[in-house]
Write an enzyme that holds these catalytic residues in place. Structure first.
Site, mmCIF file in Angstrom:
data_model
loop_
_atom_site.group_PDB
_atom_site.id
_atom_site.type_symbol
_atom_site.label_atom_id
_atom_site.label_comp_id
_atom_site.label_asym_id
_atom_site.label_seq_id
_atom_site.Cartn_x
_atom_site.Cartn_y
_atom_site.Cartn_z
ATOM 1 N N ARG A 190 0.822 -1.216 0.000
ATOM 2 C CA ARG A 190 0.000 0.000 0.000
ATOM 3 C C ARG A 190 0.853 1.263 0.000
ATOM 4 O O ARG A 190 0.501 2.259 -0.634
ATOM 5 C CB ARG A 190 -0.978 -0.025 1.186
ATOM 6 C CG ARG A 190 -2.083 1.002 1.058
ATOM 7 C CD ARG A 190 -3.177 0.782 2.081
ATOM 8 N NE ARG A 190 -2.678 0.873 3.442
ATOM 9 C CZ ARG A 190 -3.390 0.565 4.529
ATOM 10 N NH1 ARG A 190 -4.627 0.125 4.402
ATOM 11 N NH2 ARG A 190 -2.868 0.677 5.727
ATOM 12 N N LYS A 200 -2.771 6.427 1.460
ATOM 13 C CA LYS A 200 -2.587 6.877 2.842
ATOM 14 C C LYS A 200 -1.648 8.080 2.851
ATOM 15 O O LYS A 200 -0.467 7.976 3.198
ATOM 16 C CB LYS A 200 -2.052 5.711 3.678
ATOM 17 C CG LYS A 200 -2.600 5.719 5.092
ATOM 18 C CD LYS A 200 -2.502 4.355 5.720
ATOM 19 C CE LYS A 200 -2.538 4.423 7.226
ATOM 20 N NZ LYS A 200 -3.683 5.129 7.804
ATOM 21 N N GLU A 260 -16.362 6.053 4.490
ATOM 22 C CA GLU A 260 -15.631 5.515 5.634
ATOM 23 C C GLU A 260 -15.471 6.602 6.678
ATOM 24 O O GLU A 260 -15.929 7.728 6.493
ATOM 25 C CB GLU A 260 -14.276 4.968 5.198
ATOM 26 C CG GLU A 260 -13.325 5.997 4.609
ATOM 27 C CD GLU A 260 -11.911 5.458 4.405
ATOM 28 O OE1 GLU A 260 -11.462 4.602 5.177
ATOM 29 O OE2 GLU A 260 -11.250 5.922 3.465
HETATM 30 N N1 PLP Z 1 -9.324 4.111 6.477
HETATM 31 C C1 PLP Z 1 -8.508 5.103 6.804
HETATM 32 C C2 PLP Z 1 -8.818 6.466 6.315
HETATM 33 C C3 PLP Z 1 -7.386 4.844 7.624
HETATM 34 O O1 PLP Z 1 -6.573 5.820 7.986
HETATM 35 C C4 PLP Z 1 -7.160 3.537 8.082
HETATM 36 C C5 PLP Z 1 -5.991 3.230 8.900
HETATM 37 O O2 PLP Z 1 -5.011 2.757 8.463
HETATM 38 C C6 PLP Z 1 -8.043 2.539 7.695
HETATM 39 C C7 PLP Z 1 -9.113 2.858 6.897
HETATM 40 C C8 PLP Z 1 -7.834 1.138 8.133
HETATM 41 O O3 PLP Z 1 -6.821 0.540 7.385
HETATM 42 P P1 PLP Z 1 -5.995 -0.667 7.967
HETATM 43 O O4 PLP Z 1 -6.961 -1.714 8.335
HETATM 44 O O5 PLP Z 1 -5.120 -1.071 6.847
HETATM 45 O O6 PLP Z 1 -5.245 -0.140 9.133
HETATM 46 C C1 COI Z 2 -4.228 3.079 11.483
HETATM 47 O O1 COI Z 2 -5.205 2.459 11.858
HETATM 48 O O2 COI Z 2 -3.108 2.560 11.398
HETATM 49 C C2 COI Z 2 -4.322 4.456 11.084
HETATM 50 O O3 COI Z 2 -3.418 4.919 10.436
HETATM 51 C C3 COI Z 2 -5.441 5.265 11.507
HETATM 52 C C4 COI Z 2 -4.942 6.536 12.086
HETATM 53 C C5 COI Z 2 -6.013 7.539 11.978
HETATM 54 C C6 COI Z 2 -4.442 6.352 13.476
#
Ligand code: PLP
Ligand code: COI
Length: 338
Positions: free
Chosen positions: A80, A182, A218
């Site tokens: 990612r 991200k 989201e």
């Molecule tokens: N959506 C957003 C905007 C995020 O910042 C995060 C955090 O990483 C997620 C979703 C969840 O992603 P993940 O499950 O890969 O941590």
């Molecule tokens: C994560 O879950 O790793 C994120 O980056 C979310 C963040 C807003 C703390």
């Protein structure tokens, strides 16, 4: 192990002993090293400071029941951040080096990995940003990739309890913008929405799609799942982050719990039909949702504001069981730090 009251940790930064740094210059990354200094010194006109050229990742290290230290699907975070880098014109930090750096940081801070059953985990924050001076709007030529780690507890204050969301009137991501990567800029976009939501007594915003404001996207830092009977429904959109947690939950729901799964556009108008809902992400894990306020209209899920619904609980227990070694993991999901 460090003398930390693991159970009382929230989601906050604590400097740990070592962090990994690699610099990109003249078209190549240097060898990278672990360093002691938690501070970054860069030009006052660095691309990250002027034009927000920065991307990041988040993943966790866990102590399993049998005492191993593991990370969860770090290959997906590595992939990612490659996608994020390409989208905002940054050099790609190679996948194998990303995984190696994760291992180095966990090993160098092993005393900060919270014990099994403590409710805490070690959060790793890989990130990359433009360091050289720019004044015209253009990509930097020099970059820094870093990973630090910090022990964390639950993301939402008060631990695992149903949270309250409101439908935001502010956007976090445009239809053809950067919502699917991200990038730090997405989080700057969400700050005003977040501060005003907190002031109104909500834990988080749920962002609708920016184009029509009729679909659910989201939250600021987590994807969303809905449940009705034995079915899990989660929004599909080009402007949401492809959450590692959500993708894992979809698999767990189908393959472990025998649930039916729909990944499709979800209308705001239908969320009242669901029985349970949760936010999912590395930081959020699976946080049960108690209610969603849509401009004064309250949608309260069947668990209410005090309890966690049965399906969300089952998903939470299976997923965290896989992460902490009490439930057998699918092939390749658990990356042991040796
Ligand atoms: N959506 C957003 C905007 C995020 O910042 C995060 C955090 O990483 C997620 C979703 C969840 O992603 P993940 O499950 O890969 O941590
Ligand atoms: C994560 O879950 O790793 C994120 O980056 C979310 C963040 C807003 C703390």
């Amino acid at each position: 192990m460090k003398n930390i009251d693991w159970a009382s940790l929230g989601f906050a930064y604590i400097a740990t002993d070592k962090r990994y740094v690699s610099n990109y210059k003249d078209g190549a990354w240097d060898d990278g090293a672990l360093i002691d200094d938690p501070n970054v010194t860069i030009s006052e006109s660095a691309g990250v400071l002027q034009y927000a050229q920065t991307i990041f990742e988040g993943l966790k290290a866990y102590t399993t029941k049998d005492g191993r230290i593991v990370t969860f699907r770090p290959d997906l975070n590595a992939d990612r951040i490659v996608a994020s880098a390409k989208q905002i014109e940054m050099p790609v930090f190679p996948k194998e080096r990303f995984i190696d750096a994760v291992e180095q940081v966990v090993k160098a801070n092993i005393e900060y990995v919270p014990p099994f059953g403590s409710g805490a985990t070690l959060y790793l924050r890989p990130y990359e940003f433009g360091t050289n001076a720019v004044i015209g709007v253009k990509p930097c030529l020099e970059y820094q990739f870093r990973i630090f780690c910090t022990p964390v507890g639950p993301y939402y204050k008060g631990g695992i309890r149903p949270i309250k969301l409101r439908i935001s009137d502010f956007d976090r991501a445009a239809p053809h913008g950067t919502g699917h990567i991200k990038a730090g800029l997405n989080y700057a976009m969400s700050l005003h929405a977040s501060v005003t939501a907190h002031a109104e007594g909500f834990d988080e915003n749920l962002f609708p799609d920016s184009a029509t404001r009729t679909l659910v996207e989201e939250a600021g830092g987590a994807n969303i799942i809905f449940i009705k009977g034995n079915k899990l429904v989660t929004p599909k959109s080009n402007s949401i982050l492809p959450s590692v947690t959500r993708r894992s939950i979809v698999y767990v729901a189908k393959e472990y719990l025998g649930m039916e799964v729909e990944e499709r556009p979800v209308a705001l108008a239908e969320i009242g039909d669901f029985e349970e809902a949760g936010l999912c992400g590395t930081a959020a894990v699976i946080s049960p949702i108690g209610l969603i306020n849509d401009h004064g209209k309250e949608i309260v899920f069947s668990n209410g504001l005090e309890t966690v619904g049965p399906k969300v609980r089952e998903l939470y227990e299976t997923l965290t069981g896989i992460q902490m070694g009490t439930v057998e993991a699918p092939e390749g999901w658990i990356h042991e730090i040796k």
